[in-house]
Design a protein around this motif. Sequence first.
Motif, PDB file in Angstrom:
ATOM      1  N   ASP A 418       0.837  -1.191   0.000  1.00 25.29           N
ATOM      2  CA  ASP A 418       0.000   0.000   0.000  1.00 25.29           C
ATOM      3  C   ASP A 418       0.879   1.250   0.000  1.00 25.29           C
ATOM      4  OD1 ASP A 418      -1.971   1.877   0.334  1.00 25.29           O
ATOM      5  OD2 ASP A 418      -2.337   1.418   2.438  1.00 25.29           O
ATOM      6  N   GLN A 419       0.626   2.143  -0.954  1.00 26.57           N
ATOM      7  CA  GLN A 419       1.411   3.382  -1.043  1.00 26.57           C
ATOM      8  C   GLN A 419       0.518   4.620  -0.938  1.00 26.57           C
ATOM      9  OE1 GLN A 419       5.267   3.444  -2.028  1.00 26.57           O
ATOM     10  NE2 GLN A 419       4.648   1.797  -0.641  1.00 26.57           N
ATOM     11  N   THR A 420      -0.603   4.499  -0.230  1.00 28.21           N
ATOM     12  CA  THR A 420      -1.459   5.664  -0.008  1.00 28.21           C
ATOM     13  C   THR A 420      -0.875   6.524   1.111  1.00 28.21           C
ATOM     14  OG1 THR A 420      -2.829   4.378   1.521  1.00 28.21           O
ATOM     15  CG2 THR A 420      -3.538   4.470  -0.768  1.00 28.21           C
ATOM     16  N   PRO A 421      -1.101   7.832   1.073  1.00 24.74           N
ATOM     17  CA  PRO A 421      -0.561   8.706   2.127  1.00 24.74           C
ATOM     18  C   PRO A 421      -1.132   8.339   3.485  1.00 24.74           C
ATOM     19  CG  PRO A 421      -1.287   9.966   0.212  1.00 24.74           C
ATOM     20  CD  PRO A 421      -1.792   8.575   0.018  1.00 24.74           C
ATOM     21  N   PRO A 422      -0.345   8.513   4.554  1.00 24.68           N
ATOM     22  CA  PRO A 422       1.033   9.022   4.564  1.00 24.68           C
ATOM     23  C   PRO A 422       2.042   7.917   4.254  1.00 24.68           C
ATOM     24  CG  PRO A 422       0.310   8.616   6.801  1.00 24.68           C
ATOM     25  CD  PRO A 422      -0.873   8.312   5.916  1.00 24.68           C
ATOM     26  N   THR A 423       3.116   8.282   3.562  1.00 24.23           N
ATOM     27  CA  THR A 423       4.146   7.317   3.190  1.00 24.23           C
ATOM     28  C   THR A 423       5.521   7.846   3.572  1.00 24.23           C
ATOM     29  OG1 THR A 423       4.497   8.263   0.980  1.00 24.23           O
ATOM     30  CG2 THR A 423       2.781   6.584   1.198  1.00 24.23           C
ATOM     31  N   THR A 424       6.491   6.953   3.505  1.00 24.39           N
ATOM     32  CA  THR A 424       7.891   7.336   3.738  1.00 24.39           C
ATOM     33  C   THR A 424       8.730   6.758   2.600  1.00 24.39           C
ATOM     34  OG1 THR A 424       8.136   5.391   5.159  1.00 24.39           O
ATOM     35  CG2 THR A 424       7.744   7.503   6.245  1.00 24.39           C
ATOM     36  N   PRO A 425       8.557   7.287   1.371  1.00 21.34           N
ATOM     37  CA  PRO A 425       9.284   6.721   0.232  1.00 21.34           C
ATOM     38  C   PRO A 425      10.790   6.894   0.304  1.00 21.34           C
ATOM     39  CG  PRO A 425       8.160   8.739  -0.397  1.00 21.34           C
ATOM     40  CD  PRO A 425       7.681   8.394   0.974  1.00 21.34           C
ATOM     41  N   ALA A 426      11.250   7.790   1.174  1.00 21.44           N
ATOM     42  CA  ALA A 426      12.694   7.916   1.362  1.00 21.44           C
ATOM     43  C   ALA A 426      13.242   6.740   2.149  1.00 21.44           C
ATOM     44  CB  ALA A 426      13.027   9.225   2.076  1.00 21.44           C
ATOM     45  N   ASP A 429      14.332   3.617   9.004  1.00 19.97           N
ATOM     46  CA  ASP A 429      15.462   2.960   9.652  1.00 19.97           C
ATOM     47  C   ASP A 429      15.202   1.455   9.656  1.00 19.97           C
ATOM     48  OD1 ASP A 429      17.406   1.934  11.416  1.00 19.97           O
ATOM     49  OD2 ASP A 429      17.353   3.718  12.672  1.00 19.97           O
ATOM     50  N   PRO A 430      16.133   0.663   9.144  1.00 23.62           N
ATOM     51  CA  PRO A 430      15.905  -0.785   9.091  1.00 23.62           C
ATOM     52  C   PRO A 430      15.929  -1.463  10.449  1.00 23.62           C
ATOM     53  CG  PRO A 430      18.121  -0.252   8.349  1.00 23.62           C
ATOM     54  CD  PRO A 430      17.410   1.058   8.516  1.00 23.62           C
ATOM     55  N   ARG A 431      16.460  -0.791  11.463  1.00 20.01           N
ATOM     56  CA  ARG A 431      16.572  -1.394  12.793  1.00 20.01           C
ATOM     57  C   ARG A 431      15.205  -1.394  13.486  1.00 20.01           C
ATOM     58  NH1 ARG A 431      20.609   2.260  11.870  1.00 20.01           N
ATOM     59  NH2 ARG A 431      22.791   1.556  12.048  1.00 20.01           N
ATOM     60  N   ILE A 432      14.725  -2.575  13.864  1.00 17.38           N
ATOM     61  CA  ILE A 432      13.445  -2.634  14.570  1.00 17.38           C
ATOM     62  C   ILE A 432      13.575  -3.310  15.933  1.00 17.38           C
ATOM     63  CG2 ILE A 432      12.146  -2.692  12.416  1.00 17.38           C
ATOM     64  CD1 ILE A 432      11.602  -5.696  13.201  1.00 17.38           C
ATOM     65  N   GLY A 433      14.760  -3.703  16.274  1.00 17.15           N
ATOM     66  CA  GLY A 433      14.992  -4.361  17.560  1.00 17.15           C
ATOM     67  C   GLY A 433      16.425  -4.821  17.626  1.00 17.15           C
ATOM     68  N   ASP A 434      16.800  -5.365  18.750  1.00 15.79           N
ATOM     69  CA  ASP A 434      18.174  -5.800  18.952  1.00 15.79           C
ATOM     70  C   ASP A 434      18.541  -6.882  17.941  1.00 15.79           C
ATOM     71  OD1 ASP A 434      20.682  -6.151  20.009  1.00 15.79           O
ATOM     72  OD2 ASP A 434      20.014  -7.548  21.565  1.00 15.79           O
ATOM     73  N   GLY A 435      19.374  -6.505  16.965  1.00 11.64           N
ATOM     74  CA  GLY A 435      19.870  -7.483  16.006  1.00 11.64           C
ATOM     75  C   GLY A 435      18.895  -7.874  14.909  1.00 11.64           C
ATOM     76  N   VAL A 436      17.751  -7.200  14.778  1.00 12.28           N
ATOM     77  CA  VAL A 436      16.778  -7.514  13.741  1.00 12.28           C
ATOM     78  C   VAL A 436      16.597  -6.288  12.845  1.00 12.28           C
ATOM     79  CG1 VAL A 436      14.413  -8.235  13.227  1.00 12.28           C
ATOM     80  CG2 VAL A 436      15.586  -9.149  15.232  1.00 12.28           C
ATOM     81  N   TYR A 437      16.630  -6.538  11.535  1.00 11.84           N
ATOM     82  CA  TYR A 437      16.560  -5.466  10.546  1.00 11.84           C
ATOM     83  C   TYR A 437      15.502  -5.835   9.504  1.00 11.84           C
ATOM     84  CZ  TYR A 437      21.122  -4.741  12.689  1.00 11.84           C
ATOM     85  OH  TYR A 437      22.136  -4.577  13.594  1.00 11.84           O
ATOM     86  N   VAL A 438      14.841  -4.824   8.949  1.00  9.44           N
ATOM     87  CA  VAL A 438      13.790  -5.045   7.968  1.00  9.44           C
ATOM     88  C   VAL A 438      14.128  -4.301   6.681  1.00  9.44           C
ATOM     89  CG1 VAL A 438      11.365  -4.617   7.386  1.00  9.44           C
ATOM     90  CG2 VAL A 438      11.968  -5.417   9.662  1.00  9.44           C
ATOM     91  N   CYS A 439      13.847  -4.938   5.546  1.00  8.34           N
ATOM     92  CA  CYS A 439      13.999  -4.257   4.266  1.00  8.34           C
ATOM     93  C   CYS A 439      12.949  -4.783   3.291  1.00  8.34           C
ATOM     94  CB  CYS A 439      15.402  -4.422   3.690  1.00  8.34           C
ATOM     95  SG  CYS A 439      15.910  -6.131   3.369  1.00  8.34           S
ATOM     96  N   GLY A 440      12.760  -4.088   2.202  1.00  8.75           N
ATOM     97  CA  GLY A 440      11.759  -4.462   1.207  1.00  8.75           C
ATOM     98  C   GLY A 440      11.113  -3.217   0.639  1.00  8.75           C
ATOM     99  N   ASP A 441      10.350  -3.369  -0.443  1.00 11.83           N
ATOM    100  CA  ASP A 441       9.733  -2.183  -1.034  1.00 11.83           C
ATOM    101  C   ASP A 441       8.668  -1.584  -0.124  1.00 11.83           C
ATOM    102  OD1 ASP A 441       7.799  -4.134  -1.386  1.00 11.83           O
ATOM    103  OD2 ASP A 441       7.667  -3.917  -3.566  1.00 11.83           O
ATOM    104  N   HIS A 442       8.161  -2.340   0.847  1.00 11.34           N
ATOM    105  CA  HIS A 442       7.217  -1.781   1.807  1.00 11.34           C
ATOM    106  C   HIS A 442       7.915  -0.917   2.847  1.00 11.34           C
ATOM    107  CE1 HIS A 442       8.227  -4.626   5.161  1.00 11.34           C
ATOM    108  NE2 HIS A 442       8.648  -5.351   4.140  1.00 11.34           N
ATOM    109  N   TRP A 443       9.243  -1.012   2.909  1.00 14.92           N
ATOM    110  CA  TRP A 443      10.024  -0.234   3.881  1.00 14.92           C
ATOM    111  C   TRP A 443      10.633   1.006   3.227  1.00 14.92           C
ATOM    112  CZ3 TRP A 443       8.748  -1.545   8.484  1.00 14.92           C
ATOM    113  CH2 TRP A 443       9.469  -1.116   9.595  1.00 14.92           C
ATOM    114  N   CYS A 444      10.396   1.161   1.935  1.00 15.06           N
ATOM    115  CA  CYS A 444      10.945   2.288   1.180  1.00 15.06           C
ATOM    116  C   CYS A 444       9.894   2.656   0.130  1.00 15.06           C
ATOM    117  CB  CYS A 444      12.274   1.875   0.541  1.00 15.06           C
ATOM    118  SG  CYS A 444      13.322   3.240   0.000  1.00 15.06           S
TER     119      CYS A 444
END
Length: 470
Positions: A418-426, A429-444
């Motif tokens: 979903d890319q409806t406002p509000p979005t963060t296309p920039a 931060d991939p950090r979501i917890g101790d030692g866990v990172y998230v990436c993907g087109d939903h994160w950008c």
Amino acid sequence: MHVHAPHLLPAPPKPHHHAATLRFAVAASASAAAPSAPDRKAVIVGGGLAGLAAATHLTSLSVPFTLVEASDRLGGRVATDVVDGYRLDRGFQIFLTAYPECRRLLDFPALRLRPFYPGALVFSGAGDGEKPSFHLLSDPFRLPLRSISAAFSPIGTLSDKVLVGLTRLRAAATPDDVILSSPETTTARHLEQLGFSPSIVERFLRPFLAGIFFDPALDTSSRLFELVFKRLALGDNALPEDGIGAIASQLAGRLPAGSVRLSSRTAAIDPYSGVTLDTGEIISGELGVIVAVEQPEAEKLLPQLSNSEKSNKKSAERSTVCLYFSADRALVEDPILLLNGSGKGIVNNMFFATNVAPSYAPAGKVLVSVSLVGSFADREDADLAEEVVRELGGWFGAGEVASWTHLRTYRIGFAQPDQTPPTTPAGRDPRIGDGVYVCGDHWCSATFDGALVSGRRAAEALAKDRGLSS
């Protein structure tokens, strides 16, 4: 039907982003256990573009990792099947050569990119007893003479044509950071504010953008529209000779032998114990875990993502159905996208793929790609194929289309986040917890570039947090 041969931009220069140092052979095994080593490793969950980008950057930083992928292949939604000599991309996908992260990371010449005509052919309908009506719209800066001849077509007003050119100029000259921080609204509202008439929105912009965002309501963020419009202005639309899956294959070919495990579905993630597969096996990720699966699966593995996303806005469906047909001849001679500007029917856009890249079909045959927007969950594949043939018979003549052979139908239930406002296309931060990172087109941003950027940022964050950055 013939469109004069366009002047196409030259292929972008071959990237020099450590390409020579990143080429390794992949030796993936669905059944073999991850290679044992005394070194600590990271784990990447998901082998789509974001996961492959993260793996590529960890490789360049000499950070050891294991990539686990649930399916029997890498690439995620960016995949191509070869069926009886036809190359069938899994859903309608076009590669924009102006994506900056793609330029840095990919070897464009090796992809052997084949460009589309810079414009579109719009089907505006056919009245009773009248011939089908098509109208050509061309990029006014690359093909000015063709644009002049189309200035008085019924697809929009003359001022609309001028406005398209001005919007293109402005988007091309606007820095990305300005676009990504601009006031945000929906694309539909943004087009209205820019001054486009309902005629050009309904007949051209809506079907064109629906084919990109899978969002016929144009509720997609105005920031993403401006970002994609800029890429369209600065580069070509293209297809790799070997299919869209060649992009993922190129990245996969750079990974160290033994670093990939296919047919390995993740059931749970724990920052301390690592990744648990659905077989019960635990893969330790002492250096961290990068979660690179698409949004619905990421929310299952990391419930905190679902809570934070749904507290802000309701998720919207972004689905598509892509049908492929074999034909003996192309009914349009050029590598151009055809849009349904009639406001009727279920077809959104279509093209003769072999006009763009002849390698998409066996010699002497033509591959036809037809795209619908939505899930059509209540319709059987055979019913949809029959309706598409009937509908396109109204475009080209029933006798011409009746001889087409249906090859395959792809239903992409989750084509984009979903890319409806509000979005963060920039990106976030991939950090979501101790030692866990998230990436993907939903994160950008929901683009090839967004997936690649988010994968790089996740890898860089992990390396920095573990003191492994160069």
